[in-house]
Design an enzyme around this catalytic site. Structure first.
Site, mmCIF file in Angstrom:
data_model
loop_
_atom_site.group_PDB
_atom_site.id
_atom_site.type_symbol
_atom_site.label_atom_id
_atom_site.label_comp_id
_atom_site.label_asym_id
_atom_site.label_seq_id
_atom_site.Cartn_x
_atom_site.Cartn_y
_atom_site.Cartn_z
ATOM 1 N N SER A 1 -1.429 0.484 5.048
ATOM 2 C CA SER A 1 -1.055 1.893 4.919
ATOM 3 C C SER A 1 -2.041 2.779 5.673
ATOM 4 O O SER A 1 -3.184 2.400 5.937
ATOM 5 C CB SER A 1 -1.002 2.294 3.450
ATOM 6 O OG SER A 1 -2.290 2.174 2.886
ATOM 7 N N ASN A 2 -1.587 3.956 6.010
ATOM 8 C CA ASN A 2 -2.422 4.910 6.730
ATOM 9 C C ASN A 2 -3.635 5.299 5.886
ATOM 10 O O ASN A 2 -3.569 5.314 4.659
ATOM 11 C CB ASN A 2 -1.589 6.163 7.062
ATOM 12 C CG ASN A 2 -2.334 7.121 7.969
ATOM 13 O OD1 ASN A 2 -3.132 7.928 7.506
ATOM 14 N ND2 ASN A 2 -2.110 7.020 9.257
#
Lengths: 515, 515
Positions: free
Chosen positions: A191-192
């Site tokens: 995930s970012n």
């Protein structure tokens, strides 16, 4: 400044922008300045007296332009696109011209209502579930947030507050701080960074769950982690699923994550910042599986939809859950139309109080481009990425690292990480194209993303040409470091005298000896 | 859209804005539309095919303009100003033209460096303490945040994280969730709603301490609350002092709050969103007392400095404390110039990852106006407010409610709250001017604030004229409700048949009987 001067200055700026964009292909995508270049070249205080706009315009050419990284250049292939477009630029200007702050309906009815309209437009364009529409019967709808980060933070905070409320009802004997201390959130290790940051800000730790070999998070992984945590007394609040991870644009399996979230009463947020555009086209229709289970979703219009940053669309299934978490009203914010259903006071849906008239640029851009035009743009990115992928596949010095998705190709020079890091370094230093690298389980790779305002096939060819050129240098250097012991059938060498590398005839690394 | 079309569209938009601003005095400040007006008048889907910009421009006149509340009108006196200016509008357009995302230096050196420059310019202009300058020896500096709300949230979160870290070191035997459960924050009951909201978001309750009769929070009040809380085992993390409250523009006594914060190791944040402009002028130099003790401070440039929203300046004494709290890096964000001192990677100073090139509009505006021009603007607001105050003072139906400060006058019709609420209602319905009311300890009052892009003396006279006109109606209605029992020497009546009101000869309310 008088209106007449503004007319001159504004029109000069319009021409400046048009000239800038028209000639952007001819300048190096990365600037040639050193840190401090600008700080050292300008006065240290506000000038005492007014300066003429022509002087300032000249300084924009002299001082600003040399320090610009050209995100709209067709040679920009780093990160993800931050597309802009001519109509969006005009929208931004008009919005600044009105300079209204739309924190409630009365503060500019057009600001709130146009946002309701374009968010429904977008939801329909993306084929999102009905529950995300303002015009649906429920209490859902869309809002333009400042950034994907903010959208995700809003989801995490709302999930946190509603969980605390629910658990407190179920266990009135538990203290609120006990409950808060047990909260836990989930996302994937792909995930970012803003997901992890949202956890830090919300004081709710995120477990970044390991993904499978395709960088995908699936339901069984979530279920395993969650049941372990539940057994340990933790209280899960949210799962942030990625539809398009930042590293490789992998798609988490929302369809298998959703039922687990629903069954366990935890919020399902879908971060579709980049790949949400896929919801609009047939080729990626499978990405929509499971969306009907999502509580919220974010999608950046400055990726495929040509609306310049900032413009982060977010949809919420039940906006009341967010409003209940954040509502802090004051008398000076009250107005007679408040609480009228279907006309939201968006200030309760977001972190800040103030909000710009962002819907204007969305409306202008979507109308100027048209639904078909946007789909064409998505397809263009896809086909340019495919063109690039073909070049990679047909060069046996390279390998594809992850499945091509939308406009992103992840690839690498066969061989070790240093080789790839050196390649990125050389490419960056040469400033012809701009890419960044990614890393997955200790393997570095190169990310090639179709970005820019008007990227064409010739730009893909140009980029590939540059990559090849720099690769030859990198491989040559690696060879030189091995004292000229260059074997023609082995293109992969190592770049450090401190290491010895053994390769087989397939160019696979057998072993590395460090001295 | 082709470049040539953009040149036409952009220039038409420039003329539209100039025409809009030049004629803004002649239109009603509030729109005459009903909720849903726009939603019902536009298509429900994105048009399939591209539309011509001339059609869109016509719709802006037809659909958008009627739903605009004219914040730049000289007849806008609600909330606080959200000033814009011609150079700022051009700055916004240029920034959209570049469309860069400045999350790190390499992403556009000019974006980061120009922000460093203008934030130091502003710090010097406002006579802020040295420790807020990038060019000082410490690790302090300024950043442009999206909003005052975000600035305050950043301060609260950083204070929270550094307190948790410190207390955990002092008491390793305490669990982190125990520590978090004891955290407490302070501000005054006059603070903006975003302070309380920051507490909700950060999961740290804010105690909104009672202010004195002048709406001011002082050190003794904070000390009393804090020592009580400390005795109860709570852990204070921050005090948010208001320099210019939203209701009456009262100034908390930072000089007495600061030492208490410092002595107790808690963060002192100064919310000077509106009144920070006072730091720049001699008349309000006393407001600077105690700022040397502040850990952070926020000030909105869209109040007196003519830079359009969003542009919330924030200064931080030790940015490392913020960076340590929020830093979540990824390989794709790394670049070779990282960590170079004095060139900040601003993404670590804020909530979102992405950031617009906002410094550009600041730079263009400050240069176009000049330091002297900004001071003139601040003085103009002050003198226009004084002009208005004189009108109020010389009309014995009215009373001043709070001391005039900068461009704000708080006043009311002598008499009860309903009278004043009715007055605001009538004024709003007539749409000639726009004001909102405030409330302090159960007393409603009217806020008259000098706003707009180019407010002049004649606009103040116009506003006062309108207030008088509506006051006559309100007082007449109140009289009618008392069945014509109007006493010429008593202007104050009550507006409800359900109440009887007794007044003395000075128009002071003696008693109100409710049936």
């Amino acid at each position: 400044m008088k209106a007449e001067e503004f007319r001159e200055f504004g029109k000069a700026a319009v021409d400046f922008i048009a000239d800038y964009i028209e000639n952007i292909r001819d300048v190096e995508v990365l600037p040639s300045v050193n840190p401090g270049y600008l700080v050292q070249s300008v006065p240290t205080e506000i000038p005492e007296n007014s300066e003429n706009w022509r002087v300032i315009m000249a300084d924009i050419n002299k001082i600003i332009l040399p320090g610009i990284t050209h995100w709209q250049s067709p040679n920009f292939h780093a990160y993800y696109p931050t597309a802009s477009s001519y109509p969006s630029i005009v929208g931004e200007m008009l919005s600044a011209g009105f300079s209204v702050i739309g924190f409630s309906w009365i503060c500019s009815p057009a600001c709130t209502e146009l946002e309701v309209v374009v968010m429904d437009w977008l939801a329909k364009f993306l084929n999102l579930p009905q529950h995300f529409l303002h015009s649906s019967s429920g209490s859902g709808g869309g809002i333009i947030q400042g950034s994907a980060s903010e959208s995700i933070l809003v989801a995490v905070l709302a999930a946190r507050e509603q969980t605390v409320k629910r658990v407190k009802q179920e266990h009135p004997e538990w203290s609120e701080s006990d409950i808060r201390g047990k909260l836990i959130a989930y996302s994937s290790d792909q995930s970012n960074s803003c997901v992890e940051k949202a956890g830090l800000l919300a004081a709710v730790p995120f477990k970044l769950l390991p993904t499978d070999k395709d960088c995908i998070l699936r339901g069984d992984q979530l279920e395993e982690a969650m049941s372990k945590d539940l057994n340990n007394g933790l209280i899960p609040i949210i799962c942030v699923a990625n539809v398009g991870t930042t590293g490789t644009c992998a798609f988490d399996d929302v369809a298998s994550l959703g039922p687990i979230c629903n069954a366990n009463n935890i919020w399902l947020h879908v971060d579709a910042a980049y790949a949400g555009a896929g919801f609009a086209v047939e080729e990626y229709s499978h990405l929509r599986n499971g969306l009907e289970l999502a509580d919220s979703l974010n999608f950046n219009l400055h990726k495929f939809l040509m609306v310049n940053f900032d413009c982060a669309a977010m949809w919420i299934r039940d906006a009341n859950l967010v409003i209940d978490s954040f509502n802090v009203d004051r008398i000076y914010l009250k107005h007679q139309y408040e609480g009228l259903s279907k006309i939201p006071d968006f200030r309760h849906w977001q972190i800040p109080l103030g909000r710009r008239f962002r819907a204007l640029k969305v409306w202008i851009t979507l109308r100027t481009v048209g639904a078909q035009g946007i789909k064409d743009n998505i397809h263009k990115h896809m086909s340019l990425a495919e063109r690039f992928e073909n070049y990679v596949i047909n060069d046996n010095r390279f390998e594809i690292f992850a499945k091509r998705a939308l406009g992103l190709v992840c690839f690498r020079l066969k061989g070790d990480n240093d080789l790839n890091s050196n390649l990125i370094k050389k490419i960056t230093e040469n400033k012809k194209i701009y890419m960044v690298q990614g890393k997955y389980k200790n393997t570095n790779f190169l990310r090639f993303c179709v970005c820019g305002m008007d990227t064409k096939e010739k730009d893909i060819d140009f980029a590939w040409n540059e990559i090849q050129k720099q690769s030859v240098l990198v491989l040559q250097e690696a060879d030189d470091l091995l004292n000229g012991n260059y074997m023609k059938d082995l293109h992969i060498k190592h770049d450090s005298e401190k290491h010895k590398i053994m390769l087989d005839s397939e160019n696979t690394i057998l072993s590395v000896d460090s001295n």
